[in-house]
Design a protein around this motif. Structure first.
Motif, PDB file in Angstrom:
ATOM      1  N   SER A 238       0.887  -1.154   0.000  1.00 35.53           N
ATOM      2  CA  SER A 238       0.000   0.000   0.000  1.00 35.53           C
ATOM      3  C   SER A 238       0.927   1.207   0.000  1.00 35.53           C
ATOM      4  N   PRO A 239       0.467   2.307  -0.559  1.00 34.69           N
ATOM      5  CA  PRO A 239       1.313   3.494  -0.633  1.00 34.69           C
ATOM      6  C   PRO A 239       1.859   3.901   0.735  1.00 34.69           C
ATOM      7  N   GLY A 240       3.095   4.310   0.763  1.00 35.22           N
ATOM      8  CA  GLY A 240       3.707   4.755   2.004  1.00 35.22           C
ATOM      9  C   GLY A 240       5.207   4.565   2.001  1.00 35.22           C
ATOM     10  N   LEU A 241       5.823   4.944   3.094  1.00 36.38           N
ATOM     11  CA  LEU A 241       7.276   4.830   3.216  1.00 36.38           C
ATOM     12  C   LEU A 241       7.639   3.419   3.652  1.00 36.38           C
ATOM     13  N   ARG A 242       8.575   2.813   2.954  1.00 39.75           N
ATOM     14  CA  ARG A 242       8.979   1.451   3.266  1.00 39.75           C
ATOM     15  C   ARG A 242      10.487   1.372   3.375  1.00 39.75           C
ATOM     16  N   GLY A 243      10.986   0.290   3.903  1.00 36.70           N
ATOM     17  CA  GLY A 243      12.428   0.166   3.985  1.00 36.70           C
ATOM     18  C   GLY A 243      12.886  -1.157   4.542  1.00 36.70           C
ATOM     19  N   ARG A 244      14.154  -1.367   4.471  1.00 42.23           N
ATOM     20  CA  ARG A 244      14.776  -2.555   5.037  1.00 42.23           C
ATOM     21  C   ARG A 244      16.086  -2.165   5.674  1.00 42.23           C
TER      22      ARG A 244
ATOM     23  N   PHE B 121      25.288  -9.969   6.601  1.00 47.61           N
ATOM     24  CA  PHE B 121      25.535 -10.846   7.740  1.00 47.61           C
ATOM     25  C   PHE B 121      24.193 -11.221   8.381  1.00 47.61           C
ATOM     26  N   LEU B 122      23.428 -10.218   8.788  1.00 44.69           N
ATOM     27  CA  LEU B 122      22.105 -10.456   9.371  1.00 44.69           C
ATOM     28  C   LEU B 122      21.054  -9.599   8.685  1.00 44.69           C
ATOM     29  N   GLY B 123      19.966 -10.225   8.300  1.00 49.71           N
ATOM     30  CA  GLY B 123      18.845  -9.478   7.729  1.00 49.71           C
ATOM     31  C   GLY B 123      17.562 -10.113   8.213  1.00 49.71           C
ATOM     32  N   TYR B 124      16.465  -9.571   7.774  1.00 49.90           N
ATOM     33  CA  TYR B 124      15.169 -10.038   8.253  1.00 49.90           C
ATOM     34  C   TYR B 124      14.983 -11.543   8.063  1.00 49.90           C
ATOM     35  N   GLY B 125      15.194 -12.010   6.846  1.00 49.74           N
ATOM     36  CA  GLY B 125      14.987 -13.423   6.554  1.00 49.74           C
ATOM     37  C   GLY B 125      15.931 -14.321   7.333  1.00 49.74           C
ATOM     38  N   ARG B 126      17.164 -13.870   7.480  1.00 51.29           N
ATOM     39  CA  ARG B 126      18.145 -14.658   8.220  1.00 51.29           C
ATOM     40  C   ARG B 126      17.749 -14.797   9.679  1.00 51.29           C
ATOM     41  N   ILE B 127      17.208 -13.739  10.232  1.00 44.97           N
ATOM     42  CA  ILE B 127      16.791 -13.774  11.639  1.00 44.97           C
ATOM     43  C   ILE B 127      15.586 -14.694  11.819  1.00 44.97           C
ATOM     44  N   ILE B 128      14.644 -14.598  10.899  1.00 43.87           N
ATOM     45  CA  ILE B 128      13.505 -15.520  10.942  1.00 43.87           C
ATOM     46  C   ILE B 128      14.014 -16.960  10.898  1.00 43.87           C
ATOM     47  N   LEU B 129      14.992 -17.192  10.023  1.00 49.66           N
ATOM     48  CA  LEU B 129      15.561 -18.534   9.912  1.00 49.66           C
ATOM     49  C   LEU B 129      16.174 -18.985  11.237  1.00 49.66           C
ATOM     50  N   LEU B 130      16.927 -18.113  11.866  1.00 47.93           N
ATOM     51  CA  LEU B 130      17.521 -18.463  13.160  1.00 47.93           C
ATOM     52  C   LEU B 130      16.440 -18.831  14.166  1.00 47.93           C
ATOM     53  N   GLU B 131      15.382 -18.044  14.192  1.00 47.95           N
ATOM     54  CA  GLU B 131      14.297 -18.330  15.136  1.00 47.95           C
ATOM     55  C   GLU B 131      13.645 -19.672  14.851  1.00 47.95           C
ATOM     56  N   LEU B 132      13.492 -19.991  13.570  1.00 43.02           N
ATOM     57  CA  LEU B 132      12.859 -21.260  13.221  1.00 43.02           C
ATOM     58  C   LEU B 132      13.781 -22.442  13.518  1.00 43.02           C
ATOM     59  N   ILE B 133      15.072 -22.218  13.421  1.00 44.06           N
ATOM     60  CA  ILE B 133      16.023 -23.272  13.784  1.00 44.06           C
ATOM     61  C   ILE B 133      15.941 -23.516  15.294  1.00 44.06           C
ATOM     62  N   ARG B 134      15.865 -22.463  16.059  1.00 42.07           N
ATOM     63  CA  ARG B 134      15.704 -22.608  17.507  1.00 42.07           C
ATOM     64  C   ARG B 134      14.421 -23.381  17.807  1.00 42.07           C
TER      65      ARG B 134
ATOM     66  N   ASN C 107      18.229 -11.059  19.166  1.00 37.24           N
ATOM     67  CA  ASN C 107      17.750  -9.952  20.000  1.00 37.24           C
ATOM     68  C   ASN C 107      18.243  -8.603  19.497  1.00 37.24           C
ATOM     69  N   LEU C 108      19.512  -8.565  19.142  1.00 35.14           N
ATOM     70  CA  LEU C 108      20.075  -7.311  18.652  1.00 35.14           C
ATOM     71  C   LEU C 108      19.350  -6.851  17.398  1.00 35.14           C
ATOM     72  N   PHE C 109      19.136  -7.772  16.488  1.00 28.91           N
ATOM     73  CA  PHE C 109      18.489  -7.372  15.240  1.00 28.91           C
ATOM     74  C   PHE C 109      17.071  -6.846  15.475  1.00 28.91           C
ATOM     75  N   TRP C 110      16.324  -7.524  16.321  1.00 26.68           N
ATOM     76  CA  TRP C 110      14.954  -7.065  16.575  1.00 26.68           C
ATOM     77  C   TRP C 110      14.942  -5.690  17.207  1.00 26.68           C
TER      78      TRP C 110
ATOM     79  N   TYR D 211      15.419  -3.442  14.423  1.00 31.64           N
ATOM     80  CA  TYR D 211      14.225  -3.526  13.594  1.00 31.64           C
ATOM     81  C   TYR D 211      13.078  -2.694  14.157  1.00 31.64           C
ATOM     82  N   GLU D 212      12.861  -2.802  15.450  1.00 35.86           N
ATOM     83  CA  GLU D 212      11.775  -2.035  16.075  1.00 35.86           C
ATOM     84  C   GLU D 212      12.030  -0.537  15.982  1.00 35.86           C
ATOM     85  N   ASP D 213      13.246  -0.153  16.283  1.00 35.15           N
ATOM     86  CA  ASP D 213      13.593   1.259  16.144  1.00 35.15           C
ATOM     87  C   ASP D 213      13.315   1.735  14.718  1.00 35.15           C
ATOM     88  N   PHE D 214      13.652   0.883  13.786  1.00 32.35           N
ATOM     89  CA  PHE D 214      13.473   1.253  12.379  1.00 32.35           C
ATOM     90  C   PHE D 214      11.994   1.391  12.020  1.00 32.35           C
TER      91      PHE D 214
END
Lengths: 132, 132
Positions: free
Chosen positions: A15-21, A31-44, A102-105, A108-111
């Motif tokens: 939807s229209p608006g400001l987006r980012g990664r 090294f670490l991105g959204y998908g990689r972090i999700i992967l780590l969580e799913l491995i845990r 934890n660091l990435f999230w 991410y939240e700040d972002f």
DNA sequence: TTTCGATATTCCCTTAAGTATATTACGTTA
DNA sequence: TAACGTAATATACTTAAGGGAATATCGAAA
């Protein structure tokens, strides 16, 4: 934090608006991105790269490459994998892996806050559909 | 602002740190992003999509698609192109185009500040190379 | 009315990222 | 020692983004 299938965010088309990664670069690129972090969580969660990959709907090959990339770029292993044994082996998230998640999230939240806040400056350019 | 060849930033491969991108989504997906803004600026500078594309080292085809996508998603045209005539025609950045450029750079600068600021929370995970 | 250069549009090709699949390595347990 | 399930690795296939080239269109000026 309940984030089941949250990695599909990237596909929820716009939807229209400001987006980012954001992501964290290491010595070899990402090294670490959204998908990689999700992967780590799913491995845990699953204790296995195979199952994590399936639940994310990415190929094992891709998942393994991501894990390998993260491990290679981290001072300490983020994921420890064992082969053979009781149920063929498995993988677990290390303490360092937990830290990474934890660091990435945090970033991410700040972002997300940043985006929400900045988006208020928008509106002028969007709105009103022009027919052509 | 002197930004010659600044669009190569994306290729400058990654020293460790926090990185990111932002863009503005419209009704059909991406509306404005870094490359698109650079393109708009080069169109303003050269008065031609062809020359802008060359100076950016992207194909005319791609440049044209980007311009078309932006124009379609904007209430008012960002780029006005004329065909035929003395020198075959040309393209110019409209007032609305100027606004778009300025708005994006505002977001962009805030974002760079955000990244710089947040990056200070990093350091723990990086540093120290592990040999394997 | 011919020329000229840029826009507009189409078609084919290349490349990279990821998928799919198959095979081997591994170590515990029955 | 055979079986099992996963990691690790290699190979071939698929797909989408963008490049490159070819062609048609346009309109002012010579």
């Amino acid at each position: 934090m309940h984030r089941k299938k949250a990695h599909f965010i990237k596909k929820e088309r716009s939807s229209p608006g400001l987006r980012g990664r954001i992501w964290i670069d290491g010595s070899e690129g990402t090294f670490l991105g959204y998908g990689r972090i999700i992967l780590l969580e799913l491995i845990r969660e699953h204790g296995s790269i195979t199952k994590a990959a399936k639940s994310m709907e990415i190929s094992y090959r891709h998942a393994w490459e991501l894990v390998d990339s993260m491990n290679r770029q981290s001072p300490k292993l983020l994921v420890e994998a064992t082969t053979g044994g009781r149920n063929g082996g498995g993988a677990r998230l290390t303490e360092e892996g937990e830290k990474a998640v934890n660091l990435f999230w945090k970033f991410y939240e700040d972002f997300q806050d940043f985006l929400k806040h900045e988006e208020k400056k928008l509106s002028s350019l969007l709105h009103k559909r022009r027919v052509r």
